[in-house]
Enzyme design. Sequence first.
Site, PDB file in Angstrom:
ATOM      1  N   GLU A  97       0.852  -1.194   0.000  1.00 24.37           N
ATOM      2  CA  GLU A  97       0.000   0.000   0.000  1.00 24.37           C
ATOM      3  C   GLU A  97       0.890   1.246   0.000  1.00 24.37           C
ATOM      4  OE1 GLU A  97      -2.905   0.021   3.146  1.00 24.37           O
ATOM      5  OE2 GLU A  97      -3.634   2.023   2.634  1.00 24.37           O
ATOM      6  N   ASN A 116      -6.709   1.516   2.821  1.00 28.47           N
ATOM      7  CA  ASN A 116      -7.420   2.774   3.054  1.00 28.47           C
ATOM      8  C   ASN A 116      -6.996   3.844   2.051  1.00 28.47           C
ATOM      9  OD1 ASN A 116      -8.617   1.523   5.249  1.00 28.47           O
ATOM     10  ND2 ASN A 116      -7.184   2.363   6.731  1.00 28.47           N
ATOM     11  N   ASN A 171     -12.104  -0.743  -0.901  1.00 23.62           N
ATOM     12  CA  ASN A 171     -11.450  -1.316   0.275  1.00 23.62           C
ATOM     13  C   ASN A 171     -12.253  -1.001   1.533  1.00 23.62           C
ATOM     14  OD1 ASN A 171      -8.973  -2.364   1.799  1.00 23.62           O
ATOM     15  ND2 ASN A 171      -9.210  -0.315   2.699  1.00 23.62           N
ATOM     16  N   GLU A 172     -12.516  -2.018   2.326  1.00 28.20           N
ATOM     17  CA  GLU A 172     -13.146  -1.861   3.666  1.00 28.20           C
ATOM     18  C   GLU A 172     -14.236  -0.791   3.667  1.00 28.20           C
ATOM     19  OE1 GLU A 172     -10.102  -1.467   6.708  1.00 28.20           O
ATOM     20  OE2 GLU A 172      -9.522  -3.569   6.464  1.00 28.20           O
ATOM     21  N   TYR A 225      -6.819  -8.768  11.584  1.00 30.76           N
ATOM     22  CA  TYR A 225      -5.514  -8.642  12.250  1.00 30.76           C
ATOM     23  C   TYR A 225      -5.691  -9.063  13.700  1.00 30.76           C
ATOM     24  CZ  TYR A 225      -4.361  -5.664   8.246  1.00 30.76           C
ATOM     25  OH  TYR A 225      -4.140  -5.176   6.978  1.00 30.76           O
ATOM     26  N   GLU A 233      -6.465  -9.262   3.515  1.00 31.03           N
ATOM     27  CA  GLU A 233      -5.618  -8.623   4.541  1.00 31.03           C
ATOM     28  C   GLU A 233      -5.649  -9.518   5.767  1.00 31.03           C
ATOM     29  OE1 GLU A 233      -5.903  -4.458   5.530  1.00 31.03           O
ATOM     30  OE2 GLU A 233      -6.574  -3.972   3.492  1.00 31.03           O
ATOM     31  N   GLN A 247       1.413  -6.493   5.530  1.00 29.43           N
ATOM     32  CA  GLN A 247       1.743  -6.204   4.156  1.00 29.43           C
ATOM     33  C   GLN A 247       3.075  -6.863   3.822  1.00 29.43           C
ATOM     34  OE1 GLN A 247       1.027  -2.051   3.120  1.00 29.43           O
ATOM     35  NE2 GLN A 247      -0.926  -2.028   4.199  1.00 29.43           N
TER      36      GLN A 247
END
Length: 498
Positions: A27, A72, A172-173, A244, A292, A349
């Site tokens: 990212e 993000n 994304n999200e 996570y 992720e 990542q």
Amino acid sequence: MKKSTISIDKHFVVGDVDKRIYGSFIEHLGRAVYEGIYQPGSPFADEQDLRKDVVKLIKELNVPVVRYPGGNFVSGYHWEDGVGPKAERPEKIDLAWNVIETNQFGLNEFMDWTKKADTTAMMAVNLGTRGAEDAKNIVEYCNLDCGSYYSNLRKKHGYEKPHDIKLWCLGNEMDGPWQMGHKTASEYGRTAAEAGRIMKMVDPSIELVACGSSSLTMDTFGTWEDTVLSECYDQVDYLSLHQYYGNQANNTPDFLANTVAMDKFISSVISICDAVKAKKRKNKSIHLSFDEWNVWYHSHEQDQKLERWVKAPHQLEDIYNFEDALLVAGMMITMLRHADRVKVACLAQLVNVIAPIMTSDTGAWKQTIYHPFALISNYGRGTVLNTIVDTPIYESTHGDAPYLDCVCLMNEEEDTVTLFAVNKDLESPMEITCDLRQFSGYRVKDHVMLTHSDLKAINTEEHPENVAPVKADGAKIENGVLTAVLCDKSFHVITLGK
Ligand code: AHR
């Protein structure tokens, strides 16, 4: 000593491993791009300013797909800012991470880099501050060769042939209130359906990933997946999962038991995908893109102190320890056990930002979590067998947790069986047995393990090999039965063959 029995049958398969399950993520965030993979002036940079030492470590990791450019970040990104002559590219504020983005690295540099790193792109489009129009344009820029404005623009930028990017993320999200352009499930479902439909009109050969929940703990989890898929089932191929974990409570057994939570998360998302399939009377199944996943908590406190509007700060630079490596192994085992539905996954990542690889001006080194990823990515190809594990359990906040996390793979081409196992017992070794009479003539070809006396042990630039795999011995096959003793707190790769 605790004992576990592993049962497999070569006819009882879960599914073939899709190699994209060993993907990762870059990212525009912190030092992932700048100083991570791209660093003009570095003694390690090549003629395109790409870091050769990092490329070498990524090739060893064997990463078939890399998601880009966020995260993000993508929800406020204008991809056009990062293409064309570098001198003309604008510096912009990035509201996802409160920094300045110089745009000196963009889509075309990334595509050049993927070739050098022996990988492919999983490209995300901005469905936060932008929408279907922009999504159409970027697919046209990347994948068409028809004399149109955007396909010609790519040529003008020096890229005669299309990049031919096959895998695309629809934002994304989008369930997260922190996301630029955050949407309700029905708003996002409609946006994804329309953007996806138009993207596939431009290039029908692409595959699309819709955003699932940002974690299992989101209040909207479940209804989000159901509503989104009800809107865009026909247009998409995968639904994403993000998760996570952290050991803030410093409770290692509980931390390692997160594999139980991850397993529940995957099973629940599969159930929802299949419920929507049933409601819609569809033949097509939606697969999972766990795009992720990782441990992320070590840098939280430090990141609170960051100044705004700086360039490429040290951000999300978690320093991983040995127990993190054990959980990473466990998470990969958990995903492999669902190989029939989890087709894509991205360790988030790849470099410097919550990453297996760290860089400085003087070199690049492997964090502890590099090792389980590299071992499983390199050895975990073939067919996943339904692996029944009879093992003692312990109580955890996630429910009953097995002391042994394990999965077996069969590779018919190479005539091998590979077993990945984590002994989560922090005090005692674990004896494992596995009946292998179906695999006659097999012997133990290789046994590698990752262990350390200190759960908090880390690797540094000065001591990069503190936590590293070593050869193990003692595993044997007698009368068709494999036995091995796995020392306390350890991860193992046992390869069997002729
Ligand atoms: O990987 C770091 C961030 O975590 C990503 O930008 C975002 O998608 C997630 O919340």
